[in-house]
Write an enzyme that holds these catalytic residues in place. Structure first.
Site, PDB file in Angstrom:
ATOM      1  N   GLY A  17       0.821  -1.211   0.000  1.00 41.03           N
ATOM      2  CA  GLY A  17       0.000   0.000   0.000  1.00 41.03           C
ATOM      3  C   GLY A  17       0.849   1.252   0.000  1.00 41.03           C
ATOM      4  O   GLY A  17       0.598   2.201  -0.765  1.00 41.03           O
ATOM      5  N   SER A 131       0.056  -6.829 -10.066  1.00 38.60           N
ATOM      6  CA  SER A 131       1.193  -7.749 -10.012  1.00 38.60           C
ATOM      7  C   SER A 131       2.517  -7.008 -10.116  1.00 38.60           C
ATOM      8  O   SER A 131       2.616  -5.992 -10.790  1.00 38.60           O
ATOM      9  CB  SER A 131       1.108  -8.767 -11.145  1.00 38.60           C
ATOM     10  OG  SER A 131       2.249  -9.606 -11.107  1.00 38.60           O
ATOM     11  N   LYS A 185      -6.044 -11.925 -12.829  1.00 43.49           N
ATOM     12  CA  LYS A 185      -4.871 -11.936 -11.919  1.00 43.49           C
ATOM     13  C   LYS A 185      -4.654 -13.329 -11.324  1.00 43.49           C
ATOM     14  O   LYS A 185      -3.519 -13.794 -11.176  1.00 43.49           O
ATOM     15  CB  LYS A 185      -5.062 -10.898 -10.802  1.00 43.49           C
ATOM     16  CG  LYS A 185      -3.956 -10.925  -9.722  1.00 43.49           C
ATOM     17  CD  LYS A 185      -2.585 -10.675 -10.312  1.00 43.49           C
ATOM     18  CE  LYS A 185      -1.499 -10.375  -9.304  1.00 43.49           C
ATOM     19  NZ  LYS A 185      -1.161 -11.401  -8.355  1.00 43.49           N
ATOM     20  N   HIS A 188      -3.033 -15.343 -13.920  1.00 43.23           N
ATOM     21  CA  HIS A 188      -1.631 -14.886 -13.979  1.00 43.23           C
ATOM     22  C   HIS A 188      -0.806 -15.646 -12.945  1.00 43.23           C
ATOM     23  O   HIS A 188       0.276 -16.152 -13.228  1.00 43.23           O
ATOM     24  CB  HIS A 188      -1.565 -13.374 -13.721  1.00 43.23           C
ATOM     25  CG  HIS A 188      -0.188 -12.870 -13.375  1.00 43.23           C
ATOM     26  ND1 HIS A 188       0.381 -13.047 -12.126  1.00 43.23           N
ATOM     27  CD2 HIS A 188       0.742 -12.223 -14.115  1.00 43.23           C
ATOM     28  CE1 HIS A 188       1.594 -12.527 -12.109  1.00 43.23           C
ATOM     29  NE2 HIS A 188       1.839 -12.025 -13.304  1.00 43.23           N
ATOM     30  N   ASN A 189      -1.327 -15.727 -11.728  1.00 46.35           N
ATOM     31  CA  ASN A 189      -0.583 -16.409 -10.668  1.00 46.35           C
ATOM     32  C   ASN A 189      -0.471 -17.904 -10.933  1.00 46.35           C
ATOM     33  O   ASN A 189       0.551 -18.513 -10.626  1.00 46.35           O
ATOM     34  CB  ASN A 189      -1.242 -16.151  -9.310  1.00 46.35           C
ATOM     35  CG  ASN A 189      -0.869 -14.797  -8.757  1.00 46.35           C
ATOM     36  OD1 ASN A 189      -0.599 -13.866  -9.515  1.00 46.35           O
ATOM     37  ND2 ASN A 189      -0.852 -14.664  -7.452  1.00 46.35           N
ATOM     38  N   GLU A 192       2.197 -18.246 -13.243  1.00 47.92           N
ATOM     39  CA  GLU A 192       3.433 -17.981 -12.461  1.00 47.92           C
ATOM     40  C   GLU A 192       3.902 -19.270 -11.767  1.00 47.92           C
ATOM     41  O   GLU A 192       5.085 -19.622 -11.815  1.00 47.92           O
ATOM     42  CB  GLU A 192       3.110 -16.882 -11.445  1.00 47.92           C
ATOM     43  CG  GLU A 192       4.154 -16.559 -10.408  1.00 47.92           C
ATOM     44  CD  GLU A 192       3.618 -15.517  -9.404  1.00 47.92           C
ATOM     45  OE1 GLU A 192       3.155 -14.438  -9.833  1.00 47.92           O
ATOM     46  OE2 GLU A 192       3.650 -15.788  -8.183  1.00 47.92           O
TER      47      GLU A 192
HETATM   48  C1  6PG Z   1       2.452 -10.923  -8.177  1.00 49.87           C
HETATM   49  C2  6PG Z   1       2.614 -12.140  -7.323  1.00 49.87           C
HETATM   50  C3  6PG Z   1       2.081 -11.875  -5.961  1.00 49.87           C
HETATM   51  C4  6PG Z   1       2.578 -12.841  -4.934  1.00 49.87           C
HETATM   52  C5  6PG Z   1       1.953 -14.182  -5.036  1.00 49.87           C
HETATM   53  C6  6PG Z   1       2.843 -15.253  -4.510  1.00 49.87           C
HETATM   54  O1  6PG Z   1       1.814 -11.072  -9.200  1.00 49.87           O
HETATM   55  O2  6PG Z   1       2.972  -9.888  -7.803  1.00 49.87           O
HETATM   56  O3  6PG Z   1       1.929 -13.216  -7.876  1.00 49.87           O
HETATM   57  O4  6PG Z   1       0.715 -11.772  -6.074  1.00 49.87           O
HETATM   58  O5  6PG Z   1       3.959 -12.930  -4.997  1.00 49.87           O
HETATM   59  O6  6PG Z   1       0.780 -14.115  -4.289  1.00 49.87           O
HETATM   60  O7  6PG Z   1       2.063 -16.341  -4.315  1.00 49.87           O
HETATM   61  P1  6PG Z   1       2.454 -17.564  -3.428  1.00 49.87           P
HETATM   62  O8  6PG Z   1       2.814 -17.037  -2.064  1.00 49.87           O
HETATM   63  O9  6PG Z   1       1.231 -18.386  -3.444  1.00 49.87           O
HETATM   64  O10 6PG Z   1       3.634 -18.198  -4.089  1.00 49.87           O
END
Ligand code: 6PG
Length: 482
Positions: A17, A131, A185, A188-189, A192
């Site tokens: 924030g 993100s 989002k 996206h994760n 990731e």
């Molecule tokens: C982002 C990341 C962020 C965070 C994840 C990590 O896009 O900036 O994805 O949202 O690092 O929540 O997720 P985990 O703790 O589940 O690995």
């Protein structure tokens, strides 16, 4: 307190924030009101950053009064109960036409619910995926907002002012209504997770197959980062592998406990895909690989189970490393293809109009999965907006054609050596499944019909059929029961 001096406010001044507030304040034309439940955080932020010209507020009433209309506030608090609590307070002091933005990692059904509830008051509610971690929040994240068109008119220019910029374009677009932003989002994760697991499998195979040290493998990743695999995650992998633990002098990766954590967004992606019937097997395996790693009691017991009993040493290290690189790229294409498939299915289910090309463009900068090849995804959707399987677009089909022999060699080598490579192998299984002329699903349908009269379709005529298995085994026409 300055009356109506700020055009944007931030509620929740933990690291994400406060970094987002500083980012907002650093852009031309923005004056930022800040509020935090405990006063200390607000005081600290305002004192530490006089250059930001923050307008501090110490109650929700003060916060609302410090914002020009339509009031616009971004909530950056913990997802779940704390978010609901802040929304309840803001709704009391905001007016119809004002905008409440949830910038946390909310679960999209919560965003749909909140948007509906807040809309009844005439206030706009926007669920925005953000993100890029702490640095992204400060310097330029990728932003995925979902909400009404009206809110986008006010919010769009503000979010564009703080987003990362990729090839001259801000990494933010109006994703769609209500939960669309948080849905995107979430996926996206999920991607990731898959990307990270694939990279980890590549590292493990190279290390165990060639005996190279983490520092040597770091150099390989740094080299890969100059080509088609170029991405933030490959870049930071090299950094992590090169790091030496100050206490022991060992590579840091060798002293980190091998149990991966997860905050839930990967699991949501998989749960949602299961409900939508979308096979995101690479993302699922990546999520399960973290779960498997995190059960030390099971792993301790299972360590008695035998492996193949052969040493794993490749003959030609350079050739093997190149195979792994190609397997990584091919599997990565599958992970993204599956993720985009889930977004398409989600959009159909929840009635969102989501431009998949625009999504790939806003992921080119700022976010964790930022990568050069997102340009290729954007090209693919520009050529064919209704592309049913991303992996079949000319660029990716060509890459898969070139990489498949290496991909198969790597999965075979891993399997024979007893090295787990769930994301590599499940991606290859998806590839072979989706391209198959005919699948053994026909037999599954036969089995379902046998024990449950679940019926089947035929390849040679219209209609739905059932075989009288416990009778004379003739076939009859039947009601379609799916
Ligand atoms: C982002 C990341 C962020 C965070 C994840 C990590 O896009 O900036 O994805 O949202 O690092 O929540 O997720 P985990 O703790 O589940 O690995």
């Amino acid at each position: 307190m300055n009356a109506a001096a700020a055009n944007i406010g931030v509620v929740g001044l933990a690291v994400m924030g406060s970094n987002l507030a500083r980012n907002l304040a650093s852009r031309e034309g923005n004056t930022v009101a800040v509020y935090n439940r405990s006063r200390t955080k607000t005081d600290e932020l305002v004192q530490a950053h006089p250059e930001a010209g923050f307008v501090p507020a110490f109650s929700y009433e003060e916060f609302a009064a410090s914002l020009s209309k339509p009031r616009t506030a971004i909530i950056m608090v913990k997802a779940g109960g704390p978010t609901d609590a802040v929304i309840d307070e803001l709704v009391k002091v905001f007016e119809p036409g004002d905008i409440i933005v949830d910038g946390g990692n909310a679960y999209f059904p919560d965003t749909i619910r909140r948007e509906k509830a807040v809309r009844d008051t005439g206030i706009n509610f926007v669920g925005a995926g953000i993100s890029g971690g702490e640095e992204g929040a400060l310097l330029g994240p990728s932003i995925m907002p979902g909400g009404s068109d009206e809110s986008w008119t006010t919010l769009g220019p503000i979010l564009k002012s703080i987003a990362a910029v990729a090839e001259g374009e801000p990494c933010v677009t109006h994703i769609g209504h209500n939960g669309a932003g948080h849905f995107v989002k979430m996926v996206h994760n999920g991607i990731e997770y898959a990307d990270m697991q694939l990279i980890a499998e590549a590292y493990d195979l190279i290390r165990r197959g060639t005996g190279k040290t983490p520092a040597e493998i770091a150099d390989i990743f740094a080299e890969w980062n100059k080509g088609e695999l170029e991405s933030y995650l490959i870049e930071i992998t090299a950094e992590v592998l090169r790091q030496i633990d100050a206490e022991t002098g060992k590579p840091l990766v060798d002293v980190i406990l091998d149990q991966a954590g997860a905050k839930g967004t990967g699991a949501w992606t998989v749960q949602t895909a299961l409900s939508l019937g979308v096979p995101v097997s690479g993302i699922a395996e990546a999520t399960f690989a973290r779960s498997l790693s995190s059960h030390p009691e099971q792993r301790a017991v299972a360590s008695i189970l035998p492996g193949p009993g052969t040493d794993f040493a490749v003959d030609d290290a350079d050739a093997f490393i190149e195979d792994v690189r190609q397997a990584l790229f091919a599997s990565k294409i599958i992970a993204y293809s599956q993720g985009f498939d889930e977004i398409r299915a989600g959009a159909a289910e929840y009635d969102w109009t989501i431009d998949l090309g625009a999504v790939s463009k806003i992921w080119r900068g700022g976010c964790i999965i930022r990568a050069q090849f997102l340009n290729r995804i954007a090209d693919a959707y520009a050529e064919q907006p209704e592309l049913p399987v991303l992996a079949t677009s000319p660029y990716f089909a060509d890459a898969l054609t070139r990489g498949q022999a290496a991909w198969r060699r790597v999965v075979i080598a891993a399997t024979q050596a007893g090295i787990p490579s769930p994301a590599f192998s499940s991606s290859l299984a998806y590839y072979d499944g989706i391209r198959a002329d005919r699948l053994p699903a026909a037999l599954v349908q036969g089995q379902r019909d046998f024990f449950g009269a679940h019926t089947y379709k035929r390849i040679d005529k219209e209609g739905t059929f059932h075989t009288l298995w416990s009778g004379d085994r003739t076939e009859i026409e039947a009601e379609d029961t799916h």
